[in-house]
Design a protein around this motif. Sequence first.
Motif, PDB file in Angstrom:
ATOM      1  N   SER A 115      -2.941   7.884   1.432  1.00 37.21           N
ATOM      2  CA  SER A 115      -2.680   6.989   0.350  1.00 37.21           C
ATOM      3  C   SER A 115      -1.871   6.081   0.758  1.00 37.21           C
ATOM      4  N   ARG A 116      -1.954   4.717  -0.081  1.00 45.77           N
ATOM      5  CA  ARG A 116      -1.309   3.412   0.251  1.00 45.77           C
ATOM      6  C   ARG A 116       0.058   3.896  -0.040  1.00 45.77           C
ATOM      7  N   GLN A 117       0.931   3.344   0.937  1.00 47.50           N
ATOM      8  CA  GLN A 117       2.633   3.590   1.131  1.00 47.50           C
ATOM      9  C   GLN A 117       3.031   2.067   1.314  1.00 47.50           C
ATOM     10  N   TYR A 118       3.954   1.843   0.627  1.00 44.70           N
ATOM     11  CA  TYR A 118       4.775   0.602   0.806  1.00 44.70           C
ATOM     12  C   TYR A 118       6.180   0.899   1.654  1.00 44.70           C
ATOM     13  N   VAL A 119       6.252   0.419   2.606  1.00 43.76           N
ATOM     14  CA  VAL A 119       7.096   1.086   3.422  1.00 43.76           C
ATOM     15  C   VAL A 119       8.080   0.172   3.931  1.00 43.76           C
ATOM     16  N   ALA A 120       9.583   0.282   3.684  1.00 45.38           N
ATOM     17  CA  ALA A 120      10.437  -0.631   4.172  1.00 45.38           C
ATOM     18  C   ALA A 120      11.247  -0.213   5.569  1.00 45.38           C
ATOM     19  N   VAL A 121      11.151  -1.412   6.409  1.00 47.52           N
ATOM     20  CA  VAL A 121      11.590  -0.987   7.860  1.00 47.52           C
ATOM     21  C   VAL A 121      12.538  -1.806   8.108  1.00 47.52           C
TER      22      VAL A 121
ATOM     23  N   LYS B 167       4.287   0.523  14.353  1.00 48.41           N
ATOM     24  CA  LYS B 167       4.210  -0.779  15.119  1.00 48.41           C
ATOM     25  C   LYS B 167       3.912  -1.832  13.935  1.00 48.41           C
ATOM     26  N   VAL B 168       4.521  -2.976  13.998  1.00 43.46           N
ATOM     27  CA  VAL B 168       3.979  -4.309  13.332  1.00 43.46           C
ATOM     28  C   VAL B 168       4.037  -5.353  14.109  1.00 43.46           C
ATOM     29  N   ALA B 169       3.162  -6.368  13.605  1.00 41.63           N
ATOM     30  CA  ALA B 169       2.758  -7.721  14.427  1.00 41.63           C
ATOM     31  C   ALA B 169       3.784  -8.327  14.855  1.00 41.63           C
ATOM     32  N   ASP B 170       3.522  -8.809  16.205  1.00 41.87           N
ATOM     33  CA  ASP B 170       4.722  -9.652  16.623  1.00 41.87           C
ATOM     34  C   ASP B 170       4.053 -10.472  17.789  1.00 41.87           C
TER      35      ASP B 170
ATOM     36  N   PRO C 114       5.254  -3.649  -4.423  1.00 42.01           N
ATOM     37  CA  PRO C 114       6.350  -4.874  -4.728  1.00 42.01           C
ATOM     38  C   PRO C 114       5.655  -5.884  -5.222  1.00 42.01           C
ATOM     39  N   PRO C 115       6.376  -6.929  -5.808  1.00 42.38           N
ATOM     40  CA  PRO C 115       5.632  -8.152  -6.349  1.00 42.38           C
ATOM     41  C   PRO C 115       5.355  -9.265  -5.324  1.00 42.38           C
ATOM     42  N   PHE C 116       5.145  -8.936  -4.125  1.00 38.71           N
ATOM     43  CA  PHE C 116       4.669  -9.834  -3.188  1.00 38.71           C
ATOM     44  C   PHE C 116       3.714  -9.153  -2.270  1.00 38.71           C
ATOM     45  N   GLU C 117       3.044 -10.165  -1.377  1.00 40.57           N
ATOM     46  CA  GLU C 117       2.077  -9.464  -0.599  1.00 40.57           C
ATOM     47  C   GLU C 117       2.648  -8.774   0.713  1.00 40.57           C
ATOM     48  N   CYS C 118       2.127  -7.693   1.074  1.00 41.17           N
ATOM     49  CA  CYS C 118       2.706  -7.272   2.373  1.00 41.17           C
ATOM     50  C   CYS C 118       1.813  -7.190   3.632  1.00 41.17           C
ATOM     51  N   LYS C 119       2.422  -7.112   4.809  1.00 41.97           N
ATOM     52  CA  LYS C 119       1.536  -7.309   5.911  1.00 41.97           C
ATOM     53  C   LYS C 119       1.414  -6.045   6.189  1.00 41.97           C
ATOM     54  N   PRO C 120       0.360  -5.522   7.021  1.00 45.40           N
ATOM     55  CA  PRO C 120       0.088  -4.301   7.250  1.00 45.40           C
ATOM     56  C   PRO C 120       0.726  -3.642   8.533  1.00 45.40           C
TER      57      PRO C 120
ATOM     58  N   SER D 256      20.924  -4.775   8.132  1.00 45.70           N
ATOM     59  CA  SER D 256      21.204  -4.198   6.728  1.00 45.70           C
ATOM     60  C   SER D 256      20.014  -4.735   6.032  1.00 45.70           C
ATOM     61  N   ARG D 257      19.283  -5.702   6.492  1.00 46.96           N
ATOM     62  CA  ARG D 257      18.111  -6.262   5.725  1.00 46.96           C
ATOM     63  C   ARG D 257      16.681  -5.329   6.117  1.00 46.96           C
ATOM     64  N   THR D 258      16.035  -5.018   5.122  1.00 46.39           N
ATOM     65  CA  THR D 258      14.870  -4.426   5.183  1.00 46.39           C
ATOM     66  C   THR D 258      13.615  -5.201   5.036  1.00 46.39           C
ATOM     67  N   HIS D 259      12.281  -4.970   5.532  1.00 45.38           N
ATOM     68  CA  HIS D 259      11.048  -5.825   5.308  1.00 45.38           C
ATOM     69  C   HIS D 259      10.122  -4.786   4.825  1.00 45.38           C
ATOM     70  N   THR D 260       9.273  -4.946   4.019  1.00 48.84           N
ATOM     71  CA  THR D 260       8.294  -4.235   3.469  1.00 48.84           C
ATOM     72  C   THR D 260       6.992  -4.489   3.914  1.00 48.84           C
ATOM     73  N   TYR D 261       6.205  -3.386   4.378  1.00 47.39           N
ATOM     74  CA  TYR D 261       4.795  -3.662   4.888  1.00 47.39           C
ATOM     75  C   TYR D 261       3.867  -2.458   4.045  1.00 47.39           C
ATOM     76  N   VAL D 262       2.771  -2.554   4.207  1.00 49.70           N
ATOM     77  CA  VAL D 262       1.819  -1.568   3.844  1.00 49.70           C
ATOM     78  C   VAL D 262       1.265  -0.752   4.803  1.00 49.70           C
ATOM     79  N   TRP D 263       0.866   0.380   4.369  1.00 48.74           N
ATOM     80  CA  TRP D 263       0.400   1.406   5.249  1.00 48.74           C
ATOM     81  C   TRP D 263      -0.789   2.367   4.404  1.00 48.74           C
ATOM     82  N   ASP D 264      -1.920   2.280   4.924  1.00 44.63           N
ATOM     83  CA  ASP D 264      -3.048   3.192   4.413  1.00 44.63           C
ATOM     84  C   ASP D 264      -3.296   4.347   5.128  1.00 44.63           C
ATOM     85  N   GLY D 265      -2.406   4.706   6.347  1.00 47.23           N
ATOM     86  CA  GLY D 265      -2.955   5.995   7.188  1.00 47.23           C
ATOM     87  C   GLY D 265      -2.119   7.394   6.624  1.00 47.23           C
ATOM     88  N   GLU D 266      -2.109   8.005   7.392  1.00 45.56           N
ATOM     89  CA  GLU D 266      -1.633   9.345   7.235  1.00 45.56           C
ATOM     90  C   GLU D 266       0.029   9.014   6.657  1.00 45.56           C
TER      91      GLU D 266
END
Length: 92
Positions: free
Chosen positions: A4-10, A36-39, A58-64, A17-27
């Motif tokens: 199920s879709r998860q919004y993940v703070a990493v 892993k995130v794109a770099d 979240p109210p913004f688009e998330c990278k996968p 102290s700062r986190t970034h939110t990504y989206v995950w559709d896997g296990e």
Amino acid sequence: MISSRQYVAVKFRIADSRTHTYVWDGEPLAEGDQVKVADARSDGWKRVYVVSISDEAPPFECKPILGKVDPEPADALATTRPDAGINPEDLF
């Protein structure tokens, strides 16, 4: 496998102290997982640390998230030593 879709703070470094939110559709992921995130540098991805998970967008688009990082042999030591398997550069 339930997915199920998860919004993940990493965090890019554990001490950040700062986190970034990504989206995950896997296990489903869990706090403490490494993913892993794109770099644009190096081999195209960076290891980051999962600190929280939500099913609410979240109210913004998330990278996968590109995938889950497979545990390395050194990561097995983390059960006895909390800092084992952590890249020292990620601490600061």
